[in-house]
Structures are given as structure tokens and as C-alpha cells.
Scaffold this motif. Sequence first.
Motif, PDB file in Angstrom:
ATOM      1  N   LEU A   1       0.817  -1.221   0.000  1.00  0.00           N
ATOM      2  CA  LEU A   1       0.000   0.000   0.000  1.00  0.00           C
ATOM      3  C   LEU A   1       0.850   1.269   0.000  1.00  0.00           C
ATOM      4  CD1 LEU A   1      -2.848  -1.073   2.430  1.00  0.00           C
ATOM      5  CD2 LEU A   1      -2.832  -1.131  -0.075  1.00  0.00           C
ATOM      6  N   ASN A   2       2.081   1.177   0.458  1.00  0.00           N
ATOM      7  CA  ASN A   2       2.977   2.344   0.458  1.00  0.00           C
ATOM      8  C   ASN A   2       3.823   2.445  -0.802  1.00  0.00           C
ATOM      9  OD1 ASN A   2       2.182   3.406   2.955  1.00  0.00           O
ATOM     10  ND2 ASN A   2       3.543   2.021   4.047  1.00  0.00           N
ATOM     11  N   SER A   3       3.685   1.483  -1.700  1.00  0.00           N
ATOM     12  CA  SER A   3       4.505   1.489  -2.919  1.00  0.00           C
ATOM     13  C   SER A   3       4.027   2.566  -3.885  1.00  0.00           C
ATOM     14  CB  SER A   3       4.455   0.125  -3.597  1.00  0.00           C
ATOM     15  OG  SER A   3       3.184  -0.085  -4.191  1.00  0.00           O
ATOM     16  N   GLN A   4       4.944   3.020  -4.711  1.00  0.00           N
ATOM     17  CA  GLN A   4       4.608   4.007  -5.737  1.00  0.00           C
ATOM     18  C   GLN A   4       3.603   3.444  -6.734  1.00  0.00           C
ATOM     19  OE1 GLN A   4       5.505   7.222  -5.771  1.00  0.00           O
ATOM     20  NE2 GLN A   4       6.416   6.803  -3.795  1.00  0.00           N
ATOM     21  N   ILE A   5       3.699   2.168  -7.005  1.00  0.00           N
ATOM     22  CA  ILE A   5       2.799   1.537  -7.965  1.00  0.00           C
ATOM     23  C   ILE A   5       1.371   1.535  -7.422  1.00  0.00           C
ATOM     24  CG2 ILE A   5       2.262  -0.649  -9.122  1.00  0.00           C
ATOM     25  CD1 ILE A   5       5.397  -1.048  -9.146  1.00  0.00           C
ATOM     26  N   ALA A   6       1.195   1.206  -6.149  1.00  0.00           N
ATOM     27  CA  ALA A   6      -0.146   1.236  -5.547  1.00  0.00           C
ATOM     28  C   ALA A   6      -0.692   2.656  -5.538  1.00  0.00           C
ATOM     29  CB  ALA A   6      -0.112   0.671  -4.136  1.00  0.00           C
ATOM     30  N   LYS A   7       0.164   3.605  -5.241  1.00  0.00           N
ATOM     31  CA  LYS A   7      -0.282   5.004  -5.230  1.00  0.00           C
ATOM     32  C   LYS A   7      -0.699   5.451  -6.625  1.00  0.00           C
ATOM     33  CE  LYS A   7       2.396   6.110  -1.165  1.00  0.00           C
ATOM     34  NZ  LYS A   7       3.594   6.718  -0.627  1.00  0.00           N
ATOM     35  N   ALA A   8       0.004   4.998  -7.633  1.00  0.00           N
ATOM     36  CA  ALA A   8      -0.318   5.380  -9.008  1.00  0.00           C
ATOM     37  C   ALA A   8      -1.624   4.747  -9.485  1.00  0.00           C
ATOM     38  CB  ALA A   8       0.828   4.987  -9.939  1.00  0.00           C
ATOM     39  N   HIS A   9      -1.881   3.522  -9.056  1.00  0.00           N
ATOM     40  CA  HIS A   9      -3.073   2.803  -9.507  1.00  0.00           C
ATOM     41  C   HIS A   9      -4.248   2.936  -8.549  1.00  0.00           C
ATOM     42  CE1 HIS A   9      -1.262   0.919 -12.991  1.00  0.00           C
ATOM     43  NE2 HIS A   9      -0.175   0.750 -12.260  1.00  0.00           N
ATOM     44  N   GLY A  10      -3.996   3.461  -7.374  1.00  0.00           N
ATOM     45  CA  GLY A  10      -5.056   3.642  -6.386  1.00  0.00           C
ATOM     46  C   GLY A  10      -4.898   2.707  -5.207  1.00  0.00           C
ATOM     47  N   VAL A  11      -4.653   3.280  -4.061  1.00  0.00           N
ATOM     48  CA  VAL A  11      -4.458   2.501  -2.841  1.00  0.00           C
ATOM     49  C   VAL A  11      -5.742   1.763  -2.469  1.00  0.00           C
ATOM     50  CG1 VAL A  11      -3.901   2.653  -0.380  1.00  0.00           C
ATOM     51  CG2 VAL A  11      -2.600   4.003  -2.030  1.00  0.00           C
ATOM     52  N   GLU A  12      -6.883   2.410  -2.651  1.00  0.00           N
ATOM     53  CA  GLU A  12      -8.155   1.757  -2.322  1.00  0.00           C
ATOM     54  C   GLU A  12      -8.378   0.516  -3.182  1.00  0.00           C
ATOM     55  OE1 GLU A  12     -10.298   2.204   0.193  1.00  0.00           O
ATOM     56  OE2 GLU A  12      -8.807   3.648   0.916  1.00  0.00           O
ATOM     57  N   MET A  13      -8.037   0.607  -4.460  1.00  0.00           N
ATOM     58  CA  MET A  13      -8.176  -0.545  -5.344  1.00  0.00           C
ATOM     59  C   MET A  13      -7.262  -1.685  -4.875  1.00  0.00           C
ATOM     60  SD  MET A  13      -7.457  -1.002  -9.411  1.00  0.00           S
ATOM     61  CE  MET A  13      -5.691  -1.067  -9.208  1.00  0.00           C
ATOM     62  N   ALA A  14      -6.052  -1.344  -4.471  1.00  0.00           N
ATOM     63  CA  ALA A  14      -5.115  -2.358  -3.976  1.00  0.00           C
ATOM     64  C   ALA A  14      -5.660  -3.016  -2.713  1.00  0.00           C
ATOM     65  CB  ALA A  14      -3.748  -1.743  -3.720  1.00  0.00           C
ATOM     66  N   LYS A  15      -6.234  -2.221  -1.809  1.00  0.00           N
ATOM     67  CA  LYS A  15      -6.826  -2.775  -0.581  1.00  0.00           C
ATOM     68  C   LYS A  15      -7.945  -3.751  -0.910  1.00  0.00           C
ATOM     69  CE  LYS A  15      -6.105   1.150   2.524  1.00  0.00           C
ATOM     70  NZ  LYS A  15      -6.798   2.191   3.298  1.00  0.00           N
ATOM     71  N   GLU A  16      -8.802  -3.372  -1.840  1.00  0.00           N
ATOM     72  CA  GLU A  16      -9.915  -4.236  -2.229  1.00  0.00           C
ATOM     73  C   GLU A  16      -9.419  -5.551  -2.812  1.00  0.00           C
ATOM     74  OE1 GLU A  16     -12.501  -2.065  -4.835  1.00  0.00           O
ATOM     75  OE2 GLU A  16     -12.841  -0.487  -3.338  1.00  0.00           O
ATOM     76  N   MET A  17      -8.397  -5.484  -3.647  1.00  0.00           N
ATOM     77  CA  MET A  17      -7.845  -6.697  -4.250  1.00  0.00           C
ATOM     78  C   MET A  17      -7.247  -7.608  -3.182  1.00  0.00           C
ATOM     79  SD  MET A  17      -6.140  -5.173  -7.712  1.00  0.00           S
ATOM     80  CE  MET A  17      -5.475  -6.744  -8.234  1.00  0.00           C
ATOM     81  N   ILE A  18      -6.542  -7.031  -2.226  1.00  0.00           N
ATOM     82  CA  ILE A  18      -5.936  -7.818  -1.154  1.00  0.00           C
ATOM     83  C   ILE A  18      -7.022  -8.485  -0.314  1.00  0.00           C
ATOM     84  CG2 ILE A  18      -4.639  -7.648   1.012  1.00  0.00           C
ATOM     85  CD1 ILE A  18      -2.960  -5.435  -0.438  1.00  0.00           C
ATOM     86  N   ASP A  19      -8.085  -7.745  -0.021  1.00  0.00           N
ATOM     87  CA  ASP A  19      -9.181  -8.292   0.789  1.00  0.00           C
ATOM     88  C   ASP A  19      -9.921  -9.422   0.074  1.00  0.00           C
ATOM     89  OD1 ASP A  19      -8.601  -6.552   2.848  1.00  0.00           O
ATOM     90  OD2 ASP A  19     -10.160  -5.107   2.302  1.00  0.00           O
ATOM     91  N   ARG A  20     -10.004  -9.337  -1.248  1.00  0.00           N
ATOM     92  CA  ARG A  20     -10.750 -10.317  -2.039  1.00  0.00           C
ATOM     93  C   ARG A  20     -10.005 -11.630  -2.233  1.00  0.00           C
ATOM     94  NH1 ARG A  20     -11.691  -7.675  -7.318  1.00  0.00           N
ATOM     95  NH2 ARG A  20     -11.659  -5.731  -6.220  1.00  0.00           N
TER      96      ARG A  20
END
Length: 53
Positions: free
Chosen positions: A11-30
Motif C-alpha cells: 500500500l505504500n509502494s509508488q505503484i499502488a499510489k499510481a493505480h489507487g491505494v483503495e483498489m489495492a486494498k480491495e484486491m488484497i481483501d478479495r
Amino acid sequence: MNRAEMIEQILNSQIAKAHGVEMAKEMIDRHGDDFLKAMYQSIVSQEEALLFS
């Protein structure tokens, strides 16, 4: 490295920030741990490639 540390780094990576931290959280939760490990490795590899290019 434990699950919480991997999630934090993802979640702290530049890639997650570029693509959306919320989207990354949702993917991890799923998805399960195998997905989390693959996502973590992918981000680490991409960031290494950027550093050495």
C-alpha cells in the motif's frame, strides 16, 4: 515477512499510489495469501527494475 508487513509495503509502494491505494486494498481483501505474495513480489520486482534502469 508477515502478512501485515507485506500489505503495508504494497500500500505504500509508488505503484499502488499510481493505480489507487483503495483498489489495492480491495484486491488484497478479495484474494488469499498466494495472491498477496505474488502481488508483493511483483511490486518489489517492478520497483527494482525502475531503480536499475
